[in-house]
Design a protein around this motif. Structure first.
Motif, mmCIF file in Angstrom:
data_model
loop_
_atom_site.group_PDB
_atom_site.id
_atom_site.type_symbol
_atom_site.label_atom_id
_atom_site.label_comp_id
_atom_site.label_asym_id
_atom_site.label_seq_id
_atom_site.Cartn_x
_atom_site.Cartn_y
_atom_site.Cartn_z
ATOM 1 N N GLN A 1 0.842 -1.184 0.000
ATOM 2 C CA GLN A 1 0.000 0.000 0.000
ATOM 3 C C GLN A 1 0.884 1.244 0.000
ATOM 4 O OE1 GLN A 1 -3.284 -0.228 -0.111
ATOM 5 N NE2 GLN A 1 -3.846 1.932 0.089
ATOM 6 N N VAL A 2 0.527 2.209 -0.828
ATOM 7 C CA VAL A 2 1.261 3.463 -0.910
ATOM 8 C C VAL A 2 0.272 4.598 -0.741
ATOM 9 C CG1 VAL A 2 2.700 4.930 -2.355
ATOM 10 C CG2 VAL A 2 2.976 2.449 -2.460
ATOM 11 N N LEU A 3 0.552 5.494 0.163
ATOM 12 C CA LEU A 3 -0.269 6.686 0.362
ATOM 13 C C LEU A 3 0.462 7.868 -0.254
ATOM 14 C CD1 LEU A 3 -2.772 8.003 1.655
ATOM 15 C CD2 LEU A 3 -1.407 8.329 3.728
ATOM 16 N N LEU A 4 -0.236 8.600 -1.116
ATOM 17 C CA LEU A 4 0.361 9.714 -1.831
ATOM 18 C C LEU A 4 -0.343 11.019 -1.454
ATOM 19 C CD1 LEU A 4 0.482 7.992 -5.342
ATOM 20 C CD2 LEU A 4 2.328 8.144 -3.666
ATOM 21 N N VAL A 5 0.437 12.028 -1.150
ATOM 22 C CA VAL A 5 -0.117 13.327 -0.786
ATOM 23 C C VAL A 5 0.566 14.410 -1.609
ATOM 24 C CG1 VAL A 5 -0.517 14.975 1.060
ATOM 25 C CG2 VAL A 5 -0.609 12.523 1.552
ATOM 26 N N GLU A 6 -0.222 15.084 -2.447
ATOM 27 C CA GLU A 6 0.320 16.159 -3.280
ATOM 28 C C GLU A 6 0.288 17.490 -2.547
ATOM 29 O OE1 GLU A 6 -2.240 13.554 -6.142
ATOM 30 O OE2 GLU A 6 -2.386 14.369 -4.114
ATOM 31 N N SER A 7 1.182 18.372 -2.926
ATOM 32 C CA SER A 7 1.202 19.733 -2.396
ATOM 33 C C SER A 7 1.866 20.638 -3.426
ATOM 34 C CB SER A 7 1.942 19.793 -1.056
ATOM 35 O OG SER A 7 3.284 19.402 -1.223
ATOM 36 N N GLY A 8 1.752 21.941 -3.193
ATOM 37 C CA GLY A 8 2.428 22.889 -4.064
ATOM 38 C C GLY A 8 1.539 23.572 -5.081
ATOM 39 N N GLY A 9 0.288 23.150 -5.147
ATOM 40 C CA GLY A 9 -0.628 23.812 -6.066
ATOM 41 C C GLY A 9 -0.965 25.206 -5.587
ATOM 42 N N GLY A 10 -1.632 25.953 -6.451
ATOM 43 C CA GLY A 10 -2.024 27.300 -6.094
ATOM 44 C C GLY A 10 -2.406 28.090 -7.313
ATOM 45 N N ARG A 27 8.019 2.065 2.710
ATOM 46 C CA ARG A 27 9.452 1.889 2.504
ATOM 47 C C ARG A 27 9.793 1.467 1.091
ATOM 48 N NH1 ARG A 27 10.634 -2.387 7.065
ATOM 49 N NH2 ARG A 27 8.644 -3.132 6.243
ATOM 50 N N THR A 28 8.764 1.197 0.273
ATOM 51 C CA THR A 28 9.038 0.677 -1.055
ATOM 52 C C THR A 28 8.890 1.719 -2.141
ATOM 53 O OG1 THR A 28 6.729 -0.046 -1.246
ATOM 54 C CG2 THR A 28 8.334 -1.635 -0.385
ATOM 55 N N PHE A 29 8.914 2.988 -1.768
ATOM 56 C CA PHE A 29 8.722 4.065 -2.754
ATOM 57 C C PHE A 29 9.690 3.921 -3.910
ATOM 58 C CE2 PHE A 29 7.738 8.127 -4.461
ATOM 59 C CZ PHE A 29 8.939 8.728 -4.818
ATOM 60 N N SER A 30 10.920 3.597 -3.620
ATOM 61 C CA SER A 30 11.945 3.555 -4.668
ATOM 62 C C SER A 30 11.721 2.430 -5.665
ATOM 63 C CB SER A 30 13.337 3.430 -4.044
ATOM 64 O OG SER A 30 13.430 2.241 -3.293
ATOM 65 N N ILE A 70 9.681 16.322 -14.626
ATOM 66 C CA ILE A 70 9.418 15.408 -13.517
ATOM 67 C C ILE A 70 10.747 14.938 -12.941
ATOM 68 C CG2 ILE A 70 9.281 13.355 -14.989
ATOM 69 C CD1 ILE A 70 7.052 12.318 -13.117
ATOM 70 N N SER A 71 10.800 14.809 -11.639
ATOM 71 C CA SER A 71 12.004 14.313 -10.975
ATOM 72 C C SER A 71 11.591 13.615 -9.689
ATOM 73 C CB SER A 71 12.985 15.450 -10.683
ATOM 74 O OG SER A 71 12.406 16.402 -9.806
ATOM 75 N N ARG A 72 12.503 12.907 -9.081
ATOM 76 C CA ARG A 72 12.198 12.230 -7.826
ATOM 77 C C ARG A 72 13.421 12.214 -6.935
ATOM 78 N NH1 ARG A 72 10.118 6.525 -9.285
ATOM 79 N NH2 ARG A 72 10.121 6.232 -7.005
ATOM 80 N N ASP A 73 13.158 12.119 -5.643
ATOM 81 C CA ASP A 73 14.193 11.963 -4.626
ATOM 82 C C ASP A 73 13.793 10.775 -3.780
ATOM 83 O OD1 ASP A 73 15.908 12.089 -2.455
ATOM 84 O OD2 ASP A 73 15.887 14.272 -2.363
ATOM 85 N N ASN A 74 14.389 9.646 -4.058
ATOM 86 C CA ASN A 74 14.000 8.420 -3.345
ATOM 87 C C ASN A 74 14.360 8.474 -1.864
ATOM 88 O OD1 ASN A 74 12.845 7.322 -5.627
ATOM 89 N ND2 ASN A 74 14.612 6.060 -6.153
ATOM 90 N N ALA A 75 15.370 9.248 -1.515
ATOM 91 C CA ALA A 75 15.727 9.390 -0.104
ATOM 92 C C ALA A 75 14.640 10.136 0.670
ATOM 93 C CB ALA A 75 17.054 10.111 0.028
ATOM 94 N N LYS A 76 13.871 10.970 -0.026
ATOM 95 C CA LYS A 76 12.803 11.744 0.606
ATOM 96 C C LYS A 76 11.424 11.193 0.274
ATOM 97 C CE LYS A 76 15.396 16.094 0.750
ATOM 98 N NZ LYS A 76 15.415 17.530 0.346
ATOM 99 N N ASN A 77 11.369 10.087 -0.463
ATOM 100 C CA ASN A 77 10.079 9.499 -0.854
ATOM 101 C C ASN A 77 9.183 10.532 -1.534
ATOM 102 O OD1 ASN A 77 10.938 7.126 0.304
ATOM 103 N ND2 ASN A 77 9.141 6.849 1.601
ATOM 104 N N THR A 78 9.761 11.314 -2.405
ATOM 105 C CA THR A 78 9.025 12.417 -3.014
ATOM 106 C C THR A 78 9.282 12.487 -4.514
ATOM 107 O OG1 THR A 78 9.136 13.679 -0.949
ATOM 108 C CG2 THR A 78 8.609 14.906 -2.940
#
Length: 119
Positions: A1-10, A27-30, A70-78
């Motif tokens: 199960q993965v819970l995703l929360v977006e932010s930064g809109g406006g 823990r499996t985001f990567s 698009i980019s990702r930071d697996n250390a930050k799960n983002t």
């Protein structure tokens, strides 16, 4: 199960920039490919961009290539979506999603974040 929360809109004026973030739990985001989609009022949801689990491969809908990154930071799960030179037609709810591959349907979805671009 993965819970995703977006932010930064406006709200932003045409020509401006926004960076969306999508924070994932677990823990499996990567191990997941991640994607961004958007849905404008009265329109179907459309693909924006996707990135492989390692970040080594990225894909974009052709009309947005060059303005969105698009980019990702697996250390930050983002995962991020940098949006530049925004246009009023970019106004939509933006969703992030996770799945086993960029080529497969995405299994997990966030709740969305609103982006409004005024002229």
């Amino acid at each position: 199960q993965v819970l995703l929360v977006e932010s930064g809109g406006g709200s932003v004026q045409a020509g401006g920039s926004l960076r969306l973030s999508c924070a994932a739990s677990g823990r499996t985001f990567s191990s997941y490919a991640m994607g961004w989609f958007r849905q404008a009022p009265g329109k179907e949801r459309e693909f924006v961009a996707a990135i492989s689990w390692s970040g080594g491969s990225t894909y974009y809908t052709q009309s947005l290539k060059g303005r969105f990154t698009i980019s990702r930071d697996n250390a930050k799960n983002t995962v991020y979506l940098q949006m530049n030179s925004l246009k009023p037609e970019d106004t939509a709810v933006y969703y992030c999603a996770a799945g086993p591959s960029t080529a497969q349907p995405f299994d997990y979805w966030g709740q969305g974040t609103q982006v409004t671009v005024s002229s």
